[in-house]
Structures are given as C-alpha cells and as structure tokens.
Design an enzyme around this catalytic site. Structure first.
Site, mmCIF file in Angstrom:
data_model
loop_
_atom_site.group_PDB
_atom_site.id
_atom_site.type_symbol
_atom_site.label_atom_id
_atom_site.label_comp_id
_atom_site.label_asym_id
_atom_site.label_seq_id
_atom_site.Cartn_x
_atom_site.Cartn_y
_atom_site.Cartn_z
ATOM 1 N N GLU A 1 -25.796 35.017 -0.253
ATOM 2 C CA GLU A 1 -27.001 34.338 -0.739
ATOM 3 C C GLU A 1 -26.976 34.064 -2.233
ATOM 4 O O GLU A 1 -27.580 33.109 -2.710
ATOM 5 C CB GLU A 1 -28.245 35.170 -0.377
ATOM 6 C CG GLU A 1 -28.609 36.303 -1.353
ATOM 7 C CD GLU A 1 -27.539 37.367 -1.525
ATOM 8 O OE1 GLU A 1 -26.742 37.557 -0.584
ATOM 9 O OE2 GLU A 1 -27.477 38.014 -2.594
ATOM 10 N N ASP B 1 -31.290 42.726 -1.855
ATOM 11 C CA ASP B 1 -30.420 41.971 -0.950
ATOM 12 C C ASP B 1 -30.185 42.783 0.309
ATOM 13 O O ASP B 1 -29.319 43.661 0.345
ATOM 14 C CB ASP B 1 -29.083 41.649 -1.649
ATOM 15 C CG ASP B 1 -28.145 40.862 -0.744
ATOM 16 O OD1 ASP B 1 -28.607 40.362 0.312
ATOM 17 O OD2 ASP B 1 -26.952 40.737 -1.100
ATOM 18 N N ASP C 1 -28.815 44.205 -7.169
ATOM 19 C CA ASP C 1 -28.379 42.809 -7.063
ATOM 20 C C ASP C 1 -29.115 41.897 -8.058
ATOM 21 O O ASP C 1 -28.875 40.695 -8.098
ATOM 22 C CB ASP C 1 -28.582 42.326 -5.619
ATOM 23 C CG ASP C 1 -27.455 41.417 -5.149
ATOM 24 O OD1 ASP C 1 -26.386 41.419 -5.787
ATOM 25 O OD2 ASP C 1 -27.659 40.692 -4.156
ATOM 26 N N ASP D 1 -25.792 36.662 4.054
ATOM 27 C CA ASP D 1 -25.550 37.679 3.014
ATOM 28 C C ASP D 1 -24.789 37.079 1.820
ATOM 29 O O ASP D 1 -24.698 37.701 0.766
ATOM 30 C CB ASP D 1 -24.768 38.848 3.617
ATOM 31 C CG ASP D 1 -24.829 40.092 2.752
ATOM 32 O OD1 ASP D 1 -25.650 40.115 1.809
ATOM 33 O OD2 ASP D 1 -24.052 41.032 3.016
ATOM 34 N N LYS E 1 -27.032 43.622 6.329
ATOM 35 C CA LYS E 1 -26.015 44.568 5.861
ATOM 36 C C LYS E 1 -26.077 45.849 6.683
ATOM 37 O O LYS E 1 -27.166 46.277 7.062
ATOM 38 C CB LYS E 1 -26.294 44.951 4.394
ATOM 39 C CG LYS E 1 -25.928 43.889 3.392
ATOM 40 C CD LYS E 1 -26.146 44.396 1.979
ATOM 41 C CE LYS E 1 -25.891 43.304 0.961
ATOM 42 N NZ LYS E 1 -24.502 42.864 0.876
ATOM 43 N N LYS F 1 -27.974 35.961 -11.601
ATOM 44 C CA LYS F 1 -28.405 36.212 -10.211
ATOM 45 C C LYS F 1 -29.440 37.322 -10.236
ATOM 46 O O LYS F 1 -29.139 38.444 -10.650
ATOM 47 C CB LYS F 1 -27.194 36.605 -9.352
ATOM 48 C CG LYS F 1 -27.565 37.109 -7.944
ATOM 49 C CD LYS F 1 -26.333 37.434 -7.086
ATOM 50 C CE LYS F 1 -26.738 38.088 -5.765
ATOM 51 N NZ LYS F 1 -25.585 38.434 -4.913
ATOM 52 N N ARG G 1 -24.688 32.987 -4.218
ATOM 53 C CA ARG G 1 -24.075 31.701 -4.590
ATOM 54 C C ARG G 1 -25.034 30.538 -4.306
ATOM 55 O O ARG G 1 -24.963 29.502 -4.955
ATOM 56 C CB ARG G 1 -22.726 31.542 -3.870
ATOM 57 C CG ARG G 1 -22.803 31.487 -2.388
ATOM 58 C CD ARG G 1 -21.445 31.724 -1.718
ATOM 59 N NE ARG G 1 -21.051 33.131 -1.739
ATOM 60 C CZ ARG G 1 -19.892 33.578 -1.271
ATOM 61 N NH1 ARG G 1 -19.011 32.744 -0.766
ATOM 62 N NH2 ARG G 1 -19.615 34.866 -1.312
HETATM 63 N N1 BES Z 1 -24.834 41.315 -3.386
HETATM 64 C C1 BES Z 1 -23.704 41.204 -2.557
HETATM 65 C C2 BES Z 1 -22.392 41.578 -3.262
HETATM 66 C C3 BES Z 1 -22.224 43.006 -3.690
HETATM 67 C C4 BES Z 1 -21.510 43.886 -2.897
HETATM 68 C C5 BES Z 1 -22.705 43.440 -4.906
HETATM 69 C C6 BES Z 1 -21.319 45.182 -3.331
HETATM 70 C C7 BES Z 1 -22.512 44.730 -5.327
HETATM 71 C C8 BES Z 1 -21.809 45.598 -4.539
HETATM 72 C C9 BES Z 1 -23.555 39.769 -2.075
HETATM 73 O O1 BES Z 1 -24.716 39.055 -1.926
HETATM 74 C C10 BES Z 1 -22.908 39.850 -0.734
HETATM 75 O O2 BES Z 1 -23.460 40.458 0.122
HETATM 76 N N2 BES Z 1 -21.759 39.241 -0.601
HETATM 77 C C11 BES Z 1 -21.036 39.285 0.628
HETATM 78 C C12 BES Z 1 -20.371 37.943 0.804
HETATM 79 C C13 BES Z 1 -19.739 37.759 2.150
HETATM 80 C C14 BES Z 1 -20.803 37.645 3.213
HETATM 81 C C15 BES Z 1 -18.897 36.508 2.110
HETATM 82 C C16 BES Z 1 -19.984 40.385 0.522
HETATM 83 O O3 BES Z 1 -19.408 40.556 -0.537
HETATM 84 O O4 BES Z 1 -19.787 41.078 1.500
HETATM 85 ZN ZN ZN Z 2 -26.330 39.649 -3.147
HETATM 86 ZN ZN ZN Z 3 -25.660 39.348 -0.027
#
Ligand code: BES
Ligand code: ZN
Ligand code: ZN
Length: 489
Positions: free
Chosen positions: A329, A250, A268, A327, A257, A245, A331
């Site tokens: 994204e 992000d 990210d 967010d 966020k 990834k 996946r």
């Molecule tokens: N890049 C983030 C995940 C992340 C969070 C990485 C903290 C490192 C530290 C990912 O893209 C994300 O935002 N995931 C969301 C998913 C949710 C919307 C289902 C998350 O984990 O909040």
């Molecule tokens: Zn991300």
């Molecule tokens: Zn994200």
C-alpha cells in the site's frame, strides 16, 4: 540533559563521573592514571571498562572518526545512565574537524538519553543532568571553542528532532491517527515563524484524483490527510522536497498480515515522521534551502469497503495500477504524493522516505537503509555525505530485467512484482514510474524499513523507533550547505 563546554582543564572540572576514551588502545594515555596493574591487564584498551569505585568509565576507540566518537559516547552513556550521578565530564576528542567531532560526541549522549516510558507505571529516571566537555584535548591541545560550540548546537537540534520523531513513531496506533499527526504538524509550526503548514483532507484528495491514496484509506474509520509543510529560509539556494510514507497503521488490508508480522506496524509512519523531524531541524539550523515535507497519512485496514486485490486504480498521474496485494500500500500512497509534489512544488531535489518493503530488511539487514534512484552520482553523493551521520546506507541499482516484473495484463503496472526476489528494488522501480522525465535525476528513494524500528538496542538507538532518515538527511543537507558556502557548486 545538557551537553556543554567548559573552558577548563579536565582535572579542574567538578563532576560526579568521568568518561575517558582510549584512542587506538593507547594505554599510556595521560588520563589513564587510575588503572591498577590488574585492571590494565584485563583491559586491553578496547571496548568498555567501568570502574564505579573510581567514578570512571573507559571506552576504546579505534580512530577519531565521527562515527566511532558517536558510538563511544553512546556506549559510555549507556553504561552509567542508571547510576545515581548528576554530572559527567570528559576531555575533548577531536578528529579532522572540530565541529563534526563535537556534533558526534554530543549526539552520542543525547540520542542514547532517550526512552519511551509513557505507558510504564514505574519510570526509571536518568539522573544525569549535564555532561561537561573540557576544551582541553586528550592530547593537551586547546580546541577551537567556536567550532566546538556550533557542533554542540547542531547536535542538540538534530538529536531533539530525532527524539521528536521517535516519540511519534513509538506512539500507539490507537492514539496516533492521521488527525494526531496533523495536530503535531500544526503544533510545531506554531512554534516556528518560518514554517507553514497546510493540511488537505479527503475532499481535496478526491478533487486531485489521488485515487490510489484514497483506496488505501477506504476501510479506515480515520480519514486520510495530506500534510504539506514548508520552511522558507532567508536566502534559498535550492528547493528540496521530502515525501514521507505515513501509514499510522498497516494491517496489510485484505491481504492481511500474519499476526506476528503485524506487530510493530505502528512504525509504518516512520517516513512521514522523519520528514517532519528534518524540516524542524533544518529550520532551527537555518539551512539555506526552501524545504517542503509532503506527508501521505492514512491507515491500511480491512472492512466491507476495503480496496481489493483485483481492483484497478487510476492514480493522479493517470497511470493505472492493478492491485494484486493490498499490503503493498505504501507505494500507492507515495505514487500519488510524489506526483502531487512534482506538479505542485517543482523540486530541485526530491527525496522520499518510506518503510516500504520487508524485502529491504531481508536483503540489507535491520541496520541499513536502501538508497535508490536514477542518478548514480546523486545516490553516491548522498551515501557519502549521509553516512557520516552513523546511519548505514546501501545503494540498490535498478535494471531492466527487474523493470519487467511489475508489468500487468490489464493495467499499466501491477503493485507487486511477479517474482519473489528483488522486492526492495521492484518497489523502487514502481515509484520510478511516477517520476516525470525532468525529475528522474533529481529523485532519491530511501527504504528505511530495516532501521526505522529497532528490535534490540544498538549504537545510539534504544529499542523501538530510531528516527532513521533524520540524521542521514540532515548530515547530507549540512554538507550540501557547506559545499555551497565554499563555492563548490
Ligand atoms: N510496511 C510494509 C513493509 C515493512 C515490512 C516495513 C517490515 C517494516 C518492516 C509494507 O507496506 C509491506 O507490507 N510490504 C510488503 C510488500 C509485498 C506485499 C510486495 C512486504 O514487504 O511484504
Ligand atoms: Zn506499509
Ligand atoms: Zn503493507
């Protein structure tokens, strides 16, 4: 900084400082000669005791495992790195395997000797230029020099790769765009005869129906890139594909966020950076695998043309995805990249690495990566071999109840779970939807969201990017190669 062997007794090596490990609190240890009674009394043989007046630092070690050796050398290095010294010596401390013990001791020094000070006007230089390891064991035995040297060589390659990844991940999002990752990938390929690099642009992604990847990119001013690196060894015993990834930023997209969660999202891109580091080191170690790195590189931004919650995306595989949160994204990018990797490269082992979910950090803490997949055997073999690297790994199991949670009313699946619980696993299950039957048992998903970016320095990791995944995967590959050599597989 050099870490080198000297075929001399420790006493005969000239150096500004000496590191002494106290193994299993053995204060009768023959190198413990300079401790006065009061010092011995206060030092119980554990933790760290620095005696600048005697130019010695003592570190307690419980047992001679690679992990404790690596941690002890990092701890010692951190204690003396700001001193005005240029050379350091240490006896050898070898556990069951000389090669791995030397690899570990040198990694501790080389990984702790990293800092990202590109944007500091005043730089604190570390003056230590070399660390000399005596061939004399702390028990007065001579060690196997050839084995030790291989260990040191591997440590240098692995640490350089890790520090290369840390530099990429620490770089700011303004500078580190997908184009910059392309440049880095091309630059390091130029320096390695056996690595090729092919870069695919947005037109190619369109022609490949990689619409989920393209949707994530749409509001970014920087076009996306699919970077494909290939290392070809002299004789390959397995084709291994890493998918990373590579979100150079992000923001969360329209499901923006909160401000304090957005900070650190330059990290990210850690999965893609780790895949680059792994292929770089694997080529230098001449591992007997054909290794591919497939990097899905883009930003996730906001704008009038951004993809939206409520959109339905038709992925490369034909599976449709309802977007409920922009967010989630990573996946989406990985879904298209994993599908591409399977159909184009036909992997015998497929490993994706991603800072995929905050849920994984909540569940496992900031030190541990989640390992997921469909083959318990593959997951536990990976965990066992890779843990020797000092990275922490935990297997997270899929189950059918969690599978239910990513169902969608209007598309084949939803990009988020309908439950607030189990988010690391439901993200893994989402990716599993894009793994074809013949690859189910050959696939591993590593969620490195916790350890990829370090808030407070720990172990061999300074604050900032850690290079998570690099050591774990390289230790795994090294062990696979050794097992093949021994004819076990
Ligand atoms: N890049 C983030 C995940 C992340 C969070 C990485 C903290 C490192 C530290 C990912 O893209 C994300 O935002 N995931 C969301 C998913 C949710 C919307 C289902 C998350 O984990 O909040
Ligand atoms: Zn991300
Ligand atoms: Zn994200």
């Amino acid at each position: 900084m050099l870490v080198e062997l000297a075929d001399k007794n420790v006493a005969d090596i000239a150096a500004d400082y000496e590191i002494i490990f106290i193994v299993n609190k053995d204060l009768g240890h023959r190198f413990v000669t300079d401790l006065a009674d009061f010092e011995l009394h206060s030092y119980k043989g554990d933790k760290l005791l620095n005696l600048p007046s005697k130019r010695k630092v003592y570190v307690g070690i419980k047992e001679l495992t690679p992990n404790s050796i690596r941690l002890a050398s990092a701890l010692a290095f951190n204690a003396i790195k700001e001193l005005n010294i240029t050379s350091v010596k240490i006896a050898s401390y070898s556990g069951d395997c000389t090669k791995i013990s030397f690899q570990a001791i040198a990694e501790g020094f080389l990984l702790a000797n990293y800092k990202f000070d590109r944007y500091k006007s005043e730089k604190k230089d570390i003056k230590i230029e070399k660390i000399i390891i005596s061939t004399e064991d702390y028990n007065s035995k001579k060690i196997a020099i050839d084995e030790a040297q291989i260990g040191l060589d591997h440590a240098r390659i692995i640490s350089e790769a890790t520090n290369f990844v840390r530099d990429i991940v620490n770089e700011t999002p303004e500078i580190y765009t997908p184009q910059k990752m392309v440049q880095d990938a091309k630059d390091f390929c130029l320096g390695s005869a056996n690595i090729e690099c092919v870069v695919h642009d947005e037109h190619y992604l369109k022609s490949q129906n990689m619409n989920a990847f393209l949707a994530v990119n749409r509001a970014s001013v920087h076009p996306p890139r699919l970077i494909h690196l290939k290392y070809t060894p002299k004789n390959s015993i397995k084709r291994i594909v890493f998918v990373g990834k590579g979100l150079t930023y992000d923001s969360g997209g329209l499901s923006l966020k909160p401000a304090d969660y957005m900070v650190t999202m330059k990290s990210d891109k850690s999965g893609a950076a780790a895949a680059m580091g792994i292929i770089k080191a694997a080529a230098k170690m001449e591992l007997p695998f054909e290794i591919h790195a497939v990097l899905g590189v883009t930003e996730n931004m906001i704008g009038g043309n951004a993809y939206k919650p409520d959109d339905v995306l038709v992925t490369r595989s034909g599976i449709t995805v309802e977007v409920k949160n922009t967010d989630a994204e990573g996946r989406l990018v990985l879904a298209d990249c994993l599908d591409w990797a399977q159909s184009q490269l036909k992997p015998e082992l497929l490993i994706d690495m991603a800072t995929l979910t905050g849920a994984c950090v909540v569940g496992l803490g900031e030190y541990t990566s989640g390992v997921m997949g469909n083959s318990y055997e593959l997951q536990s073999e990976f965990k066992d071999f890779a843990s020797k690297s000092g990275e922490y790994l935990t297997i997270l199991e899929f189950n059918d109840h969690l599978r239910e949670l990513i169902k969608s009313d209007i598309a084949d699946i939803s990009n988020i779970s309908s439950s607030r619980y189990g988010g690391a696993i439901t993200a893994g299950i989402f990716l599993d939807k894009f793994i074809k039957d013949e690859y189910k048992d050959k696939w591993l998903h590593l969620d490195i969201a916790g350890p990829a970016y370090v808030g407070k320095a720990w172990g061999c990791n300074p604050t900032g990017a850690s290079g998570a995944g690099v050591r774990a995967c390289l230790y795994y590959l090294q062990k696979l190669a050794r097992n093949y050599e021994k004819g076990e597989k």
